[in-house]
Design a protein around this motif. Structure first.
Motif, mmCIF file in Angstrom:
data_model
loop_
_atom_site.group_PDB
_atom_site.id
_atom_site.type_symbol
_atom_site.label_atom_id
_atom_site.label_comp_id
_atom_site.label_asym_id
_atom_site.label_seq_id
_atom_site.Cartn_x
_atom_site.Cartn_y
_atom_site.Cartn_z
ATOM 1 N N ARG A 159 -7.622 -2.259 5.352
ATOM 2 C CA ARG A 159 -7.714 -2.156 6.907
ATOM 3 C C ARG A 159 -8.472 -0.953 6.794
ATOM 4 O O ARG A 159 -9.557 -1.080 8.095
ATOM 5 N N ASP A 160 -7.772 0.309 6.918
ATOM 6 C CA ASP A 160 -8.471 1.816 7.497
ATOM 7 C C ASP A 160 -9.651 2.203 6.352
ATOM 8 O O ASP A 160 -10.202 2.740 7.530
ATOM 9 N N GLU A 161 -9.763 1.285 5.316
ATOM 10 C CA GLU A 161 -10.687 2.142 4.768
ATOM 11 C C GLU A 161 -11.563 1.731 5.170
ATOM 12 O O GLU A 161 -12.932 2.388 4.657
ATOM 13 N N SER A 162 -11.820 -0.020 5.498
ATOM 14 C CA SER A 162 -12.998 -0.843 5.249
ATOM 15 C C SER A 162 -13.437 -1.282 6.702
ATOM 16 O O SER A 162 -14.620 -1.148 6.777
ATOM 17 N N VAL A 163 -12.431 -1.323 7.332
ATOM 18 C CA VAL A 163 -12.679 -2.641 8.483
ATOM 19 C C VAL A 163 -13.074 -2.200 9.319
ATOM 20 O O VAL A 163 -14.340 -1.843 10.335
ATOM 21 N N THR A 164 -11.623 -0.548 9.309
ATOM 22 C CA THR A 164 -11.353 -0.170 10.832
ATOM 23 C C THR A 164 -12.666 0.329 11.412
ATOM 24 O O THR A 164 -13.357 0.251 12.499
ATOM 25 N N PRO A 165 -13.370 1.781 9.867
ATOM 26 C CA PRO A 165 -14.911 2.199 10.195
ATOM 27 C C PRO A 165 -16.064 1.575 10.592
ATOM 28 O O PRO A 165 -16.896 1.603 11.693
ATOM 29 N N ALA A 166 -16.231 0.104 10.082
ATOM 30 C CA ALA A 166 -17.448 -0.653 10.622
ATOM 31 C C ALA A 166 -17.041 -1.119 11.466
ATOM 32 O O ALA A 166 -18.148 -1.332 12.071
ATOM 33 N N LEU A 167 -15.881 -1.603 12.001
ATOM 34 C CA LEU A 167 -15.589 -2.169 13.646
ATOM 35 C C LEU A 167 -16.505 -1.451 14.541
ATOM 36 O O LEU A 167 -16.314 -1.396 15.685
ATOM 37 N N SER A 168 -15.437 -0.246 14.096
ATOM 38 C CA SER A 168 -15.619 1.304 15.402
ATOM 39 C C SER A 168 -16.951 1.254 15.409
ATOM 40 O O SER A 168 -17.615 1.336 16.691
ATOM 41 N N ASN A 169 -17.962 1.089 14.262
ATOM 42 C CA ASN A 169 -18.905 2.024 14.689
ATOM 43 C C ASN A 169 -20.302 0.404 15.647
ATOM 44 O O ASN A 169 -20.419 0.095 16.288
ATOM 45 N N LEU A 170 -19.396 -0.846 15.371
ATOM 46 C CA LEU A 170 -20.252 -1.966 15.737
ATOM 47 C C LEU A 170 -19.867 -2.118 17.269
ATOM 48 O O LEU A 170 -20.836 -2.306 18.105
ATOM 49 N N LEU A 171 -18.589 -2.125 17.807
ATOM 50 C CA LEU A 171 -18.264 -1.876 19.011
ATOM 51 C C LEU A 171 -19.007 -0.717 20.137
ATOM 52 O O LEU A 171 -19.136 -0.565 20.893
ATOM 53 N N TYR A 172 -18.632 0.775 18.747
ATOM 54 C CA TYR A 172 -19.563 1.731 19.908
ATOM 55 C C TYR A 172 -21.067 1.263 19.648
ATOM 56 O O TYR A 172 -21.293 1.766 20.627
ATOM 57 N N ASN A 173 -21.657 0.575 18.954
ATOM 58 C CA ASN A 173 -23.013 0.821 19.336
ATOM 59 C C ASN A 173 -23.040 -0.959 20.158
ATOM 60 O O ASN A 173 -24.442 -1.250 20.018
ATOM 61 N N GLY A 174 -22.685 -1.268 20.570
ATOM 62 C CA GLY A 174 -22.822 -1.958 21.631
ATOM 63 C C GLY A 174 -23.075 -4.081 20.761
ATOM 64 O O GLY A 174 -23.782 -4.539 21.701
ATOM 65 N N MET A 175 -22.811 -3.754 19.699
ATOM 66 C CA MET A 175 -22.890 -5.351 18.460
ATOM 67 C C MET A 175 -21.721 -5.986 18.194
ATOM 68 O O MET A 175 -21.066 -7.039 17.630
#
Length: 232
Positions: free
Chosen positions: A175-191
């Motif tokens: 989760r921390d290696e793959s899911v968290t960075p991907a989700l963080s980027n999506l949320l930060y970019n308004g997606m």
């Protein structure tokens, strides 16, 4: 999906020629009687919601300047917070907070919204949740932002801790290696409402099935200190 027109004033020459910066916008607001909280002396922009408030622009554009003491709106300065620690416990079921108990006065809150607003109250009076960072924006610029996130800071500390006791080691690592960075980027970019965000969020939900327990915390002068935890 429904088509929509996007109005981007800063791309319209007539607009940015007339309003080249924040000072001219403040002058226009004053002239037309438009109510705004910003002033020439305090020109930073703010964006407040239930979760937090952000401060940007104005004097904050110089990353070396310390934010003025009177800028902070939601939290007491940690130096002025109570000298007596406030001890609470947060109960989680499947990764979600379902109960907060204040051991100083025996207050117990279980409603999801009231729980979060109560944690905001606790965080505010104990000076918890301030951060001053420089971000790398989606559009390719660096931006200095100051934030106050009182209740969210408390919840995050408690949730990370209870995961350490209850979450499978490999699930947490993946989760921390793959899911968290991907989700963080999506949320930060308004997606948030994108298909990929919906998919990733479903995996987060699955990871939390075993995250059941209680975390004991001490709130003291800007700090959230974990003092123990147990599994349910």
């Amino acid at each position: 999906m429904y088509p929509m027109d996007v109005v981007a004033p800063w791309r319209i020459p007539e607009f940015f020629t007339r309003f080249p910066g924040r000072a001219s916008l403040l002058e226009y607001a004053a002239e037309k009687g438009v109510p705004v909280v910003q002033t020439a002396a305090k020109p930073w922009s703010t964006d407040e919601n239930l979760y937090h408030i952000s401060y940007e622009a104005g004097i904050l554009e110089d990353p070396s300047i310390t934010p003025p003491r009177d800028m902070w709106k939601l939290t007491v300065d940690p130096e002025d917070a109570p000298n007596t620690p406030e001890r609470i416990s947060i109960k989680f079921e499947k990764g979600k907070p379902v109960e907060v108990k204040n051991h100083n006065d025996n207050t117990v809150v279980t409603d999801s919204l009231e729980l979060f607003t109560y944690l905001n109250t606790l965080g505010r009076r104990n000076g918890i949740g301030r951060v001053d960072i420089v971000e790398n924006r989606f559009i390719g610029i660096k931006s200095r932002g100051c934030y106050e996130t009182p209740g969210g800071t408390i919840l995050r500390a408690a949730h990370i801790d209870i995961e350490g006791l209850t979450l499978d080691r490999q699930v947490r690592a993946f989760r921390d290696e793959s899911v968290t960075p991907a989700l963080s980027n999506l949320l930060y970019n308004g997606m948030y409402f994108s298909p990929e965000s919906t998919y990733i969020l479903s995996t987060v939900e699955a990871s939390q099935v075993s995250v059941n327990g209680v975390v004991n915390l001490k709130l003291y002068k800007g700090n959230v200190v974990v003092e123990g935890r147990y599994r349910l």
